[in-house]
Motif scaffolding. Structure first.
Motif, short mmCIF file in Angstrom:
data_model
loop_
_atom_site.label_atom_id
_atom_site.label_comp_id
_atom_site.label_asym_id
_atom_site.label_seq_id
_atom_site.Cartn_x
_atom_site.Cartn_y
_atom_site.Cartn_z
N GLN A 36 0.82 -1.21 0.00
CA GLN A 36 0.00 0.00 0.00
C GLN A 36 0.86 1.26 0.00
N GLN A 37 2.13 1.14 0.45
CA GLN A 37 3.04 2.27 0.45
C GLN A 37 4.21 2.07 -0.49
N GLY A 38 4.74 0.85 -0.53
CA GLY A 38 5.89 0.55 -1.37
C GLY A 38 7.17 1.15 -0.81
N PRO A 39 8.23 1.17 -1.62
CA PRO A 39 9.51 1.71 -1.17
C PRO A 39 9.46 3.24 -1.07
N GLU A 40 10.53 3.80 -0.56
CA GLU A 40 10.59 5.22 -0.21
C GLU A 40 10.12 6.19 -1.29
N HIS A 41 10.54 6.01 -2.54
CA HIS A 41 10.23 6.98 -3.59
C HIS A 41 8.97 6.66 -4.38
N ALA A 42 8.28 5.59 -4.03
CA ALA A 42 7.03 5.23 -4.73
C ALA A 42 5.88 6.08 -4.21
N GLN A 43 4.91 6.27 -5.07
CA GLN A 43 3.65 6.94 -4.71
C GLN A 43 2.52 6.02 -5.14
N VAL A 44 2.06 5.16 -4.25
CA VAL A 44 1.00 4.21 -4.57
C VAL A 44 -0.35 4.92 -4.49
N SER A 45 -1.11 4.86 -5.59
CA SER A 45 -2.43 5.48 -5.61
C SER A 45 -3.54 4.45 -5.44
N ALA A 46 -3.26 3.19 -5.80
CA ALA A 46 -4.26 2.14 -5.66
C ALA A 46 -3.60 0.78 -5.59
N LEU A 47 -4.19 -0.10 -4.80
CA LEU A 47 -3.75 -1.49 -4.70
C LEU A 47 -4.98 -2.36 -4.83
N ASP A 48 -4.98 -3.24 -5.82
CA ASP A 48 -6.10 -4.16 -6.05
C ASP A 48 -5.57 -5.58 -5.93
N LEU A 49 -5.89 -6.23 -4.82
CA LEU A 49 -5.45 -7.61 -4.59
C LEU A 49 -6.65 -8.52 -4.48
N GLN A 50 -6.52 -9.71 -5.05
CA GLN A 50 -7.56 -10.73 -4.99
C GLN A 50 -6.92 -12.05 -4.56
N GLU A 51 -7.59 -12.76 -3.67
CA GLU A 51 -7.08 -14.07 -3.28
C GLU A 51 -7.32 -15.06 -4.41
N GLN A 52 -6.34 -15.94 -4.64
CA GLN A 52 -6.43 -16.96 -5.68
C GLN A 52 -6.08 -18.31 -5.07
N THR A 53 -6.32 -19.36 -5.86
CA THR A 53 -5.87 -20.67 -5.42
C THR A 53 -4.33 -20.68 -5.45
N LEU A 54 -3.73 -21.50 -4.62
CA LEU A 54 -2.27 -21.59 -4.58
C LEU A 54 -1.72 -21.97 -5.94
N GLN A 55 -0.65 -21.31 -6.35
CA GLN A 55 -0.03 -21.54 -7.65
C GLN A 55 1.12 -22.53 -7.60
N GLY A 56 1.66 -22.79 -6.40
CA GLY A 56 2.75 -23.74 -6.26
C GLY A 56 4.09 -23.22 -6.75
N VAL A 57 4.27 -21.90 -6.77
CA VAL A 57 5.54 -21.34 -7.20
C VAL A 57 6.57 -21.51 -6.08
N ALA A 58 7.83 -21.54 -6.47
CA ALA A 58 8.92 -21.69 -5.49
C ALA A 58 9.88 -20.53 -5.65
N GLY A 59 10.18 -19.84 -4.56
CA GLY A 59 11.06 -18.69 -4.61
C GLY A 59 10.30 -17.45 -5.04
N PHE A 60 10.98 -16.33 -5.05
CA PHE A 60 10.36 -15.08 -5.49
C PHE A 60 11.27 -14.44 -6.52
N ILE A 61 10.71 -14.11 -7.68
CA ILE A 61 11.53 -13.56 -8.77
C ILE A 61 10.96 -12.23 -9.26
N VAL A 62 11.85 -11.43 -9.82
CA VAL A 62 11.48 -10.21 -10.52
C VAL A 62 11.42 -10.57 -12.00
N ARG A 63 10.24 -10.48 -12.56
CA ARG A 63 10.07 -10.77 -13.99
C ARG A 63 10.34 -9.52 -14.79
N ARG A 64 10.88 -9.71 -15.99
CA ARG A 64 11.17 -8.59 -16.89
C ARG A 64 10.05 -8.40 -17.87
#
Length: 91
Positions: A63-91
């Protein structure tokens, strides 16, 4: 404690401010799995799953993000588990 999955979009001044990298650091600290990526329309898309407490904490952080971000809206929805492993930054 149960594992849950959230998917959503962060709007505002959220690109070019290290939002993706900061999100990945927070997710790793909270032992969450998933990914984050920039979208062509200027939003950031994120999917993360893990223990409820960690998911709730990252949801709040987004809802705030890092120091220089200005978040105006956050839309999150719960989903079924995806079974992903680790956390990655996609390009």
């Amino acid at each position: 404690m149960a594992r849950i999955c959230m998917h959503g979009y962060v709007s505002g001044d959220v690109q070019g401010v290290s939002f993706r990298q900061a999100t990945a650091l927070q997710a790793e600290r909270l032992e969450l799995d998933g990914w984050v990526r920039n979208l062509a329309d200027g939003r950031v898309e994120v999917l993360f799953e893990g223990e409820e407490a960690g998911v709730a904490e990252l949801s709040g952080w987004l809802q705030q993000g890092p120091e220089h971000a200005q978040v105006s809206a956050l839309d999150l929805q719960e989903q079924t588990l995806q079974g992903v492993a680790g956390f990655i930054v996609r390009r």
